[in-house]
Design an enzyme around this catalytic site. Structure first.
Site, PDB file in Angstrom:
ATOM      1  CB  CYS A 253     -22.463  29.741 -22.551  1.00 44.45           C
ATOM      2  SG  CYS A 253     -23.873  30.633 -23.266  1.00 44.45           S
TER       3      CYS A 253
ATOM      4  CD  GLU B 273     -22.570  24.119 -24.509  1.00 43.29           C
ATOM      5  OE1 GLU B 273     -21.709  23.869 -25.380  1.00 43.29           O
ATOM      6  OE2 GLU B 273     -22.411  24.960 -23.611  1.00 43.29           O
TER       7      GLU B 273
END
Length: 218
Positions: A2, A107
């Site tokens: 992340c 992402e």
């Protein structure tokens, strides 16, 4: 991993949501492009106040023993598999846990012709990441910093983009995660045995594509 996320919530709304005292007092501007080394809201239990607080911390944990706070730029993620034994994370895991409010996270997927396409993963109402916090001091300077825990990706939509994801906590586990007690031996194994929820809404996004991709421990 992340390396970028969004949080559109105001500090008063987060204080109400987590039954915490708002220590931000207007210093927070909601953002759809939160990156490592920037300030973002976290919820933690304050020992001095004996209650939960919402306050700003710098994303990227800086251990107390670090000689330079720049180390935090690559310590924005901590693997749940090794967090209990890591030199940098084992003390925060034992006594300094945090909730990290978010709308969702980004992402990147590699494209066949080169380049990367950002995807945004979310759920109705947003998500809350499991986090750790710590403080770093140098003379009169004190930095409050945090990291986001990650785990293996869960769910087909997520797994096709990246093999890891933030460790997302359901509301019924907020209190246990922050807790008053030091975790007992084997508690990290129990955390790992409960996989992150795996049903996500995802979509292509341009919100995070303007800034460079970050790398670090995931």
């Amino acid at each position: 991993m992340c390396g970028r996320y969004a949080n559109s919530k105001s500090s008063p709304s987060m204080a109400a949501l987590f039954d915490a005292e708002d220590l931000i007092a207007g210093a927070w501007t909601p953002s759809f492009n939160i990156a490592p080394t920037v300030q973002a809201p976290v919820v933690r239990r304050s020992k001095s106040r004996e209650e939960r607080v919402v306050e700003l911390a710098r994303w990227g944990l800086v251990p107390p023993w670090a000689s330079d706070p720049a180390i935090g730029a690559r310590m924005f993620n901590a693997r749940i598999e090794t967090v209990a034994s890591s030199r940098a994370y084992k003390r925060p895991f034992a006594t300094r846990r945090a909730l990290v409010p978010a709308d969702g996270w980004y992402e990147w997927r590699k494209l066949p012709g080169g380049g990367k396409q950002p995807y945004f993963f979310t759920r109705p109402g947003g998500v809350v990441f499991a986090g750790l916090w710590d403080t770093w001091k140098d003379g009169d300077l004190t930095l409050l910093t945090f990291t986001v825990l990650t785990c293996p990706a869960m769910g087909e939509a997520m797994e096709t983009i990246h093999d890891r994801m933030p460790y997302v906590l359901p509301p019924e586990r907020f209190t246990a995660w922050l807790g008053r007690r030091t975790p007992t031996r084997g508690s990290s194994s129990r955390v790992r045995s409960r996989p992150c929820p795996g049903t996500w809404r995802s979509g292509r996004s341009a919100a995070a594509s303007a800034a460079p991709r970050t790398t670090g421990r995931n």
